[in-house]
Design a protein around this motif. Sequence first.
Motif, mmCIF file in Angstrom:
data_model
loop_
_atom_site.group_PDB
_atom_site.id
_atom_site.type_symbol
_atom_site.label_atom_id
_atom_site.label_comp_id
_atom_site.label_asym_id
_atom_site.label_seq_id
_atom_site.Cartn_x
_atom_site.Cartn_y
_atom_site.Cartn_z
ATOM 1 N N SER A 1 3.263 0.695 24.816
ATOM 2 C CA SER A 1 2.807 1.504 25.942
ATOM 3 C C SER A 1 3.267 0.928 27.276
ATOM 4 C CB SER A 1 1.281 1.634 25.923
ATOM 5 O OG SER A 1 0.685 0.356 25.991
ATOM 6 N N LEU A 2 3.794 -0.295 27.269
ATOM 7 C CA LEU A 2 4.311 -0.896 28.492
ATOM 8 C C LEU A 2 5.755 -0.461 28.700
ATOM 9 C CD1 LEU A 2 2.929 -4.520 28.163
ATOM 10 C CD2 LEU A 2 2.011 -2.661 29.560
ATOM 11 N N PRO A 3 6.240 -0.460 29.948
ATOM 12 C CA PRO A 3 7.651 -0.114 30.173
ATOM 13 C C PRO A 3 8.568 -1.074 29.431
ATOM 14 C CG PRO A 3 6.432 -0.102 32.244
ATOM 15 C CD PRO A 3 5.516 -0.685 31.217
ATOM 16 N N ASP A 4 9.577 -0.512 28.795
ATOM 17 C CA ASP A 4 10.575 -1.319 28.094
ATOM 18 C C ASP A 4 11.432 -2.025 29.131
ATOM 19 O OD1 ASP A 4 12.684 -2.349 26.646
ATOM 20 O OD2 ASP A 4 12.982 -0.565 25.434
ATOM 21 N N PHE B 1 15.190 -1.053 29.633
ATOM 22 C CA PHE B 1 15.439 0.366 29.878
ATOM 23 C C PHE B 1 15.027 0.693 31.300
ATOM 24 C CE2 PHE B 1 16.181 4.650 28.439
ATOM 25 C CZ PHE B 1 15.326 5.444 29.203
ATOM 26 N N GLU C 1 14.719 4.130 34.177
ATOM 27 C CA GLU C 1 14.846 5.554 34.472
ATOM 28 C C GLU C 1 14.518 5.763 35.943
ATOM 29 O OE1 GLU C 1 12.444 7.977 35.428
ATOM 30 O OE2 GLU C 1 10.762 6.568 35.432
ATOM 31 N N ARG D 1 16.058 7.825 39.845
ATOM 32 C CA ARG D 1 17.154 8.480 40.548
ATOM 33 C C ARG D 1 17.946 7.441 41.322
ATOM 34 N NH1 ARG D 1 15.637 14.262 43.077
ATOM 35 N NH2 ARG D 1 17.922 14.271 43.193
ATOM 36 N N SER E 1 10.488 6.794 38.519
ATOM 37 C CA SER E 1 9.433 7.761 38.783
ATOM 38 C C SER E 1 8.112 7.060 39.069
ATOM 39 C CB SER E 1 9.264 8.709 37.591
ATOM 40 O OG SER E 1 9.015 7.973 36.406
ATOM 41 N N GLY F 1 19.945 11.732 38.496
ATOM 42 C CA GLY F 1 18.912 11.173 37.639
ATOM 43 C C GLY F 1 19.582 10.256 36.629
ATOM 44 N N LEU F 2 18.873 9.232 36.208
ATOM 45 C CA LEU F 2 19.507 8.215 35.368
ATOM 46 C C LEU F 2 18.550 7.690 34.319
ATOM 47 C CD1 LEU F 2 21.603 5.145 36.432
ATOM 48 C CD2 LEU F 2 19.379 4.758 35.387
ATOM 49 N N TYR F 3 19.092 7.453 33.132
ATOM 50 C CA TYR F 3 18.479 6.605 32.121
ATOM 51 C C TYR F 3 19.521 5.537 31.802
ATOM 52 C CZ TYR F 3 15.284 10.546 31.159
ATOM 53 O OH TYR F 3 14.362 11.562 31.246
ATOM 54 N N TRP G 1 23.110 7.189 31.098
ATOM 55 C CA TRP G 1 23.159 8.645 30.995
ATOM 56 C C TRP G 1 22.747 9.222 32.338
ATOM 57 C CZ3 TRP G 1 20.845 5.367 27.457
ATOM 58 C CH2 TRP G 1 21.415 5.333 26.168
ATOM 59 N N ASN H 1 21.821 12.358 34.702
ATOM 60 C CA ASN H 1 21.312 13.736 34.773
ATOM 61 C C ASN H 1 21.080 14.369 33.402
ATOM 62 O OD1 ASN H 1 21.279 13.775 37.612
ATOM 63 N ND2 ASN H 1 23.455 14.327 37.688
ATOM 64 N N ILE H 2 21.020 13.573 32.355
ATOM 65 C CA ILE H 2 20.877 14.167 31.029
ATOM 66 C C ILE H 2 19.483 14.744 30.828
ATOM 67 C CG2 ILE H 2 20.167 12.036 29.853
ATOM 68 C CD1 ILE H 2 21.937 12.984 27.470
ATOM 69 N N VAL H 3 19.449 15.941 30.281
ATOM 70 C CA VAL H 3 18.184 16.588 29.928
ATOM 71 C C VAL H 3 18.262 17.066 28.489
ATOM 72 C CG1 VAL H 3 17.575 17.257 32.277
ATOM 73 C CG2 VAL H 3 18.930 18.822 30.861
#
Lengths: 142, 206
Positions: free
Chosen positions: B52-55, B58, B60, B62, B76, B107-109, B126, B128-130
């Motif tokens: 449940s914690l941020p990886d 990784f 994410e 903008r 975000s 947007g970025l991942y 990635w 703007n990937i949706v």
Amino acid sequence: MASEIDTPFYGESTWFCCGNAWGPCGGTGHGACGTCNSGSLQCAWPNLSDACFSITRPDRCGRTGLLRWGCGHTFQITSRCNSATVSVRIADCGPQTDLFCGEQDCCSNGLCARDRLMDLTPAAFSRIASLSAGKIPVRVAS
Amino acid sequence: MSDNLDRRRFLNAAVFGGATVVGASALGSFAPQAAFAGLRPDADPHPELDPSLPDPNFAEGRITGIDGAMLLVTGSDKARHRIYATSGTSVWKLRPATVDEARIGDGLYARGVLLGDGALAADAVWLNIVNLTLYITSVGRDVIHFDHHGERVVGHVVPGTTVAVYNGTPAVTDLTPLKVGTHVQVIGAWRPDTNEVDLATVYAVA
């Protein structure tokens, strides 16, 4: 009796965004459990609650017997394509299984899975596959 | 020594040592799909974190700034990230791309390896990937209109890029089987600050 009574079982996994992130995720909120974030290792489960099941309806795809698991339950998700594994916790309801009944996804190694039974956050999905894949066949263990 | 420790040192050297990353061939291809083809089940060096914690590996958000190969990203959750893209980083922006195609506002991942200075050395980015489940409301020659939970989404067909996959069969360019009143899944690239998406792959149960 459906095989999903006893995990592990096989199905497709997609990915979704949550947590008021950018783009079309801007208004998604933090999911049914109130804790979902795209950057956390989390998932959506189609039998989170009665209300959830009434939306996802995996039984319409013949996938009866999916156990009821609540928020915070942990799964081990393994890609059938490369055997990469990630641990995730339930944070939302999904995917909407009955919209894609019978859909199959296969790896280049010939291993396949049918029906959408798991939805992962971007952080979780990217641990086992590229986000551009969109959906992959997985093994789900509880 | 695990592959991932080798990768961490490799990326550290690339970012801080000025070494040229030659196609990441030393550790295998980092092409968008191939990057995950040889992933070992125990590839990540970190002990299992609370999911449940941020990886930490990784990011994410903008893109708010670009400084050479370093992307400045605001998440975000308002967290700020510094992401290094090397010549071994796979980049996706509607299709396989390079970091030069990143723009402020995208947007970025990103997934990679957390460096000692807190930056992320990216294996994959990635932009703007949706990945959306959408309901088709109208189909035009180059545009498909969708409903997404009551919101309108405009999908642009991109010649040479947009393909459809019907029930797991190989991808094709023929979109004519897509029908109004059906649900599809779309992998695409969001056009920042709009309700428009360039379509990469449309998955349908035809």
